[in-house]
Design a protein around this motif. Structure first.
Motif, PDB file in Angstrom:
ATOM      1  N   ASP A  13       0.845  -1.190   0.000  1.00 35.06           N
ATOM      2  CA  ASP A  13       0.000   0.000   0.000  1.00 35.06           C
ATOM      3  C   ASP A  13       0.883   1.244   0.000  1.00 35.06           C
ATOM      4  O   ASP A  13       1.943   1.258   0.630  1.00 35.06           O
ATOM      5  CB  ASP A  13      -0.896   0.011   1.241  1.00 35.06           C
ATOM      6  CG  ASP A  13      -1.931  -1.105   1.212  1.00 35.06           C
ATOM      7  OD1 ASP A  13      -2.283  -1.545   0.096  1.00 35.06           O
ATOM      8  OD2 ASP A  13      -2.373  -1.539   2.297  1.00 35.06           O
ATOM      9  N   PRO A  14       0.474   2.297  -0.705  1.00 35.04           N
ATOM     10  CA  PRO A  14       1.289   3.521  -0.733  1.00 35.04           C
ATOM     11  C   PRO A  14       1.382   4.154   0.648  1.00 35.04           C
ATOM     12  O   PRO A  14       0.473   4.051   1.467  1.00 35.04           O
ATOM     13  CB  PRO A  14       0.522   4.420  -1.714  1.00 35.04           C
ATOM     14  CG  PRO A  14      -0.881   3.891  -1.706  1.00 35.04           C
ATOM     15  CD  PRO A  14      -0.754   2.415  -1.507  1.00 35.04           C
ATOM     16  N   LYS A  15       2.515   4.771   0.890  1.00 34.75           N
ATOM     17  CA  LYS A  15       2.761   5.451   2.159  1.00 34.75           C
ATOM     18  C   LYS A  15       2.879   6.961   1.891  1.00 34.75           C
ATOM     19  O   LYS A  15       3.263   7.382   0.807  1.00 34.75           O
ATOM     20  CB  LYS A  15       4.063   4.951   2.793  1.00 34.75           C
ATOM     21  CG  LYS A  15       4.088   3.448   3.060  1.00 34.75           C
ATOM     22  CD  LYS A  15       3.076   3.036   4.114  1.00 34.75           C
ATOM     23  CE  LYS A  15       3.185   1.545   4.413  1.00 34.75           C
ATOM     24  NZ  LYS A  15       2.186   1.112   5.422  1.00 34.75           N
ATOM     25  N   PRO A  16       2.559   7.783   2.886  1.00 33.25           N
ATOM     26  CA  PRO A  16       2.639   9.238   2.695  1.00 33.25           C
ATOM     27  C   PRO A  16       4.011   9.707   2.220  1.00 33.25           C
ATOM     28  O   PRO A  16       4.116  10.650   1.430  1.00 33.25           O
ATOM     29  CB  PRO A  16       2.309   9.796   4.084  1.00 33.25           C
ATOM     30  CG  PRO A  16       1.455   8.745   4.713  1.00 33.25           C
ATOM     31  CD  PRO A  16       2.019   7.442   4.215  1.00 33.25           C
ATOM     32  N   TYR A  17       5.084   9.054   2.685  1.00 33.63           N
ATOM     33  CA  TYR A  17       6.429   9.510   2.333  1.00 33.63           C
ATOM     34  C   TYR A  17       6.845   9.132   0.919  1.00 33.63           C
ATOM     35  O   TYR A  17       7.869   9.626   0.423  1.00 33.63           O
ATOM     36  CB  TYR A  17       7.462   8.991   3.338  1.00 33.63           C
ATOM     37  CG  TYR A  17       7.489   7.478   3.502  1.00 33.63           C
ATOM     38  CD1 TYR A  17       8.130   6.665   2.580  1.00 33.63           C
ATOM     39  CD2 TYR A  17       6.887   6.874   4.599  1.00 33.63           C
ATOM     40  CE1 TYR A  17       8.176   5.290   2.734  1.00 33.63           C
ATOM     41  CE2 TYR A  17       6.918   5.501   4.769  1.00 33.63           C
ATOM     42  CZ  TYR A  17       7.561   4.711   3.838  1.00 33.63           C
ATOM     43  OH  TYR A  17       7.594   3.347   4.002  1.00 33.63           O
ATOM     44  N   ASP A  18       6.080   8.266   0.244  1.00 28.54           N
ATOM     45  CA  ASP A  18       6.451   7.852  -1.107  1.00 28.54           C
ATOM     46  C   ASP A  18       6.602   9.037  -2.059  1.00 28.54           C
ATOM     47  O   ASP A  18       7.401   9.002  -2.990  1.00 28.54           O
ATOM     48  CB  ASP A  18       5.417   6.879  -1.678  1.00 28.54           C
ATOM     49  CG  ASP A  18       5.477   5.504  -1.028  1.00 28.54           C
ATOM     50  OD1 ASP A  18       6.560   5.129  -0.529  1.00 28.54           O
ATOM     51  OD2 ASP A  18       4.447   4.805  -1.006  1.00 28.54           O
ATOM     52  N   ASN A  19       5.826  10.083  -1.842  1.00 26.50           N
ATOM     53  CA  ASN A  19       5.834  11.246  -2.741  1.00 26.50           C
ATOM     54  C   ASN A  19       6.612  12.432  -2.174  1.00 26.50           C
ATOM     55  O   ASN A  19       6.467  13.551  -2.665  1.00 26.50           O
ATOM     56  CB  ASN A  19       4.391  11.687  -3.032  1.00 26.50           C
ATOM     57  CG  ASN A  19       3.614  10.623  -3.778  1.00 26.50           C
ATOM     58  OD1 ASN A  19       4.135   9.975  -4.684  1.00 26.50           O
ATOM     59  ND2 ASN A  19       2.351  10.424  -3.401  1.00 26.50           N
ATOM     60  N   TYR A  20       7.431  12.184  -1.161  1.00 26.18           N
ATOM     61  CA  TYR A  20       8.114  13.287  -0.499  1.00 26.18           C
ATOM     62  C   TYR A  20       8.946  14.120  -1.473  1.00 26.18           C
ATOM     63  O   TYR A  20       8.956  15.360  -1.402  1.00 26.18           O
ATOM     64  CB  TYR A  20       9.010  12.760   0.628  1.00 26.18           C
ATOM     65  CG  TYR A  20       9.705  13.859   1.391  1.00 26.18           C
ATOM     66  CD1 TYR A  20       9.021  14.574   2.367  1.00 26.18           C
ATOM     67  CD2 TYR A  20      11.028  14.207   1.120  1.00 26.18           C
ATOM     68  CE1 TYR A  20       9.640  15.612   3.061  1.00 26.18           C
ATOM     69  CE2 TYR A  20      11.651  15.238   1.804  1.00 26.18           C
ATOM     70  CZ  TYR A  20      10.954  15.935   2.775  1.00 26.18           C
ATOM     71  OH  TYR A  20      11.572  16.962   3.440  1.00 26.18           O
ATOM     72  N   PHE A  21       9.649  13.470  -2.401  1.00 26.26           N
ATOM     73  CA  PHE A  21      10.523  14.187  -3.330  1.00 26.26           C
ATOM     74  C   PHE A  21       9.870  14.420  -4.697  1.00 26.26           C
ATOM     75  O   PHE A  21      10.568  14.790  -5.648  1.00 26.26           O
ATOM     76  CB  PHE A  21      11.833  13.422  -3.519  1.00 26.26           C
ATOM     77  CG  PHE A  21      12.715  13.422  -2.294  1.00 26.26           C
ATOM     78  CD1 PHE A  21      13.430  14.546  -1.934  1.00 26.26           C
ATOM     79  CD2 PHE A  21      12.813  12.287  -1.497  1.00 26.26           C
ATOM     80  CE1 PHE A  21      14.242  14.560  -0.805  1.00 26.26           C
ATOM     81  CE2 PHE A  21      13.619  12.277  -0.367  1.00 26.26           C
ATOM     82  CZ  PHE A  21      14.333  13.422  -0.015  1.00 26.26           C
ATOM     83  N   GLY A  40       8.641   5.111  -4.924  1.00 24.31           N
ATOM     84  CA  GLY A  40       8.294   6.500  -5.186  1.00 24.31           C
ATOM     85  C   GLY A  40       9.464   7.415  -4.901  1.00 24.31           C
ATOM     86  O   GLY A  40       9.820   8.282  -5.726  1.00 24.31           O
ATOM     87  N   ILE A  41      10.083   7.253  -3.744  1.00 19.52           N
ATOM     88  CA  ILE A  41      11.250   8.065  -3.392  1.00 19.52           C
ATOM     89  C   ILE A  41      12.399   7.818  -4.357  1.00 19.52           C
ATOM     90  O   ILE A  41      13.027   8.758  -4.856  1.00 19.52           O
ATOM     91  CB  ILE A  41      11.687   7.781  -1.942  1.00 19.52           C
ATOM     92  CG1 ILE A  41      10.731   8.459  -0.960  1.00 19.52           C
ATOM     93  CG2 ILE A  41      13.124   8.252  -1.698  1.00 19.52           C
ATOM     94  CD1 ILE A  41      11.074   8.238   0.496  1.00 19.52           C
ATOM     95  N   VAL A  42      12.691   6.557  -4.623  1.00 19.73           N
ATOM     96  CA  VAL A  42      13.822   6.224  -5.498  1.00 19.73           C
ATOM     97  C   VAL A  42      13.623   6.806  -6.899  1.00 19.73           C
ATOM     98  O   VAL A  42      14.548   7.383  -7.483  1.00 19.73           O
ATOM     99  CB  VAL A  42      14.002   4.696  -5.557  1.00 19.73           C
ATOM    100  CG1 VAL A  42      14.969   4.305  -6.676  1.00 19.73           C
ATOM    101  CG2 VAL A  42      14.508   4.169  -4.218  1.00 19.73           C
ATOM    102  N   ASN A  43      12.417   6.681  -7.454  1.00 23.32           N
ATOM    103  CA  ASN A  43      12.164   7.203  -8.799  1.00 23.32           C
ATOM    104  C   ASN A  43      12.226   8.726  -8.836  1.00 23.32           C
ATOM    105  O   ASN A  43      12.768   9.309  -9.783  1.00 23.32           O
ATOM    106  CB  ASN A  43      10.804   6.716  -9.308  1.00 23.32           C
ATOM    107  CG  ASN A  43      10.815   5.241  -9.671  1.00 23.32           C
ATOM    108  OD1 ASN A  43      11.865   4.675  -9.955  1.00 23.32           O
ATOM    109  ND2 ASN A  43       9.654   4.615  -9.658  1.00 23.32           N
ATOM    110  N   ASP A  44      11.691   9.377  -7.813  1.00 21.90           N
ATOM    111  CA  ASP A  44      11.722  10.838  -7.798  1.00 21.90           C
ATOM    112  C   ASP A  44      13.137  11.359  -7.594  1.00 21.90           C
ATOM    113  O   ASP A  44      13.523  12.374  -8.184  1.00 21.90           O
ATOM    114  CB  ASP A  44      10.789  11.369  -6.702  1.00 21.90           C
ATOM    115  CG  ASP A  44       9.324  11.226  -7.070  1.00 21.90           C
ATOM    116  OD1 ASP A  44       9.005  11.204  -8.281  1.00 21.90           O
ATOM    117  OD2 ASP A  44       8.488  11.111  -6.151  1.00 21.90           O
ATOM    118  N   LEU A  45      13.932  10.683  -6.767  1.00 25.15           N
ATOM    119  CA  LEU A  45      15.330  11.080  -6.609  1.00 25.15           C
ATOM    120  C   LEU A  45      16.109  10.889  -7.911  1.00 25.15           C
ATOM    121  O   LEU A  45      16.967  11.699  -8.261  1.00 25.15           O
ATOM    122  CB  LEU A  45      15.987  10.275  -5.482  1.00 25.15           C
ATOM    123  CG  LEU A  45      15.593  10.659  -4.055  1.00 25.15           C
ATOM    124  CD1 LEU A  45      16.240   9.693  -3.054  1.00 25.15           C
ATOM    125  CD2 LEU A  45      16.017  12.095  -3.732  1.00 25.15           C
TER     126      LEU A  45
END
Length: 211
Positions: free
Chosen positions: A9-17, A85-90
């Motif tokens: 399930d998605p987590k709030p921090y996934d879209n942090y970056f 999400g974090i890895v892809n945005d970084l």
């Protein structure tokens, strides 16, 4: 890109970056460019034990409950953050696997650059006073990134153009003196709300240098 298969399930921090629009996000982007690593959907941050509080700061910023692992044999501590999400945005900002062999310069708002650069300096820079009492500053990184950082310093402070030294694929820009270095410290750390504590303390001391 997230691989196919079972997904959590998605987590709030996934879209942090997903959007770099605050001092905090710009800072952590810079710091992770310097000291973070990404691979297979996992962000890893490992620092010396004496910088454990900084690892805790990242964990608190993301709002995650992952355990910080103590690596006694390395005298270090490590945090794993599992998030495609974090890895892809970084990755979109240049923080990619094996980034030490080359990464792009993030394209973020001009007013957030000093915060991103402060993160880079906290990770791959130094700010110290020589035995002679003269302050010195360095930043090491991928060539194009270091060159743009130096151009930014020159534009902001009117510093002289120096030639960064090269070791393998890494370049280091250096400045010294009790006028130039305090000015750099002030530019990067003045009114900052997020920083590596020991670098901040050095910056404050440098800013107090007058001779």
């Amino acid at each position: 890109i997230r691989p196919r298969g079972k997904q959590r399930d998605p987590k709030p921090y996934d879209n942090y970056f997903a959007e770099i629009d605050t001092e905090e996000k710009a800072y952590w982007l810079g710091f992770l460019l310097a000291d973070g690593s990404v691979r297979h959907g996992v962000l890893t941050l490992e620092l010396a034990e004496y910088d454990r509080r900084h690892v805790e700061k990242l964990r608190e910023t993301l709002g995650i409950e992952s355990e910080i692992r103590d690596l006694g044999y390395h005298k270090s501590c490590r945090l794993f953050v599992s998030s495609w999400g974090i890895v892809n945005d970084l990755a979109k900002q240049g923080c990619v696997y094996r980034k030490s062999y080359g990464h792009t310069h993030p394209e973020i708002r001009e007013d957030l650059l000093r915060h991103m650069y402060r993160g880079c300096v906290d990770g791959d820079g130094s700010l110290f006073r020589k035995g002679t009492g003269t302050w010195a500053f360095t930043l090491t990184g991928h060539g194009p990134f270091v060159f743009r950082f130096q151009d930014w310093l020159i534009a902001q402070l009117g510093l002289s153009k120096t030639k960064p030294s090269r070791t393998g694929v890494a370049y280091t820009v250096r400045y010294s003196g009790n006028i130039q270095v305090p000015a750099i410290a002030n530019l990067l750390y003045s009114s900052a709300t997020v920083y590596l504590d020991r670098k901040y303390h050095a910056a404050v001391e440098a800013m107090q240098a007058t001779t």
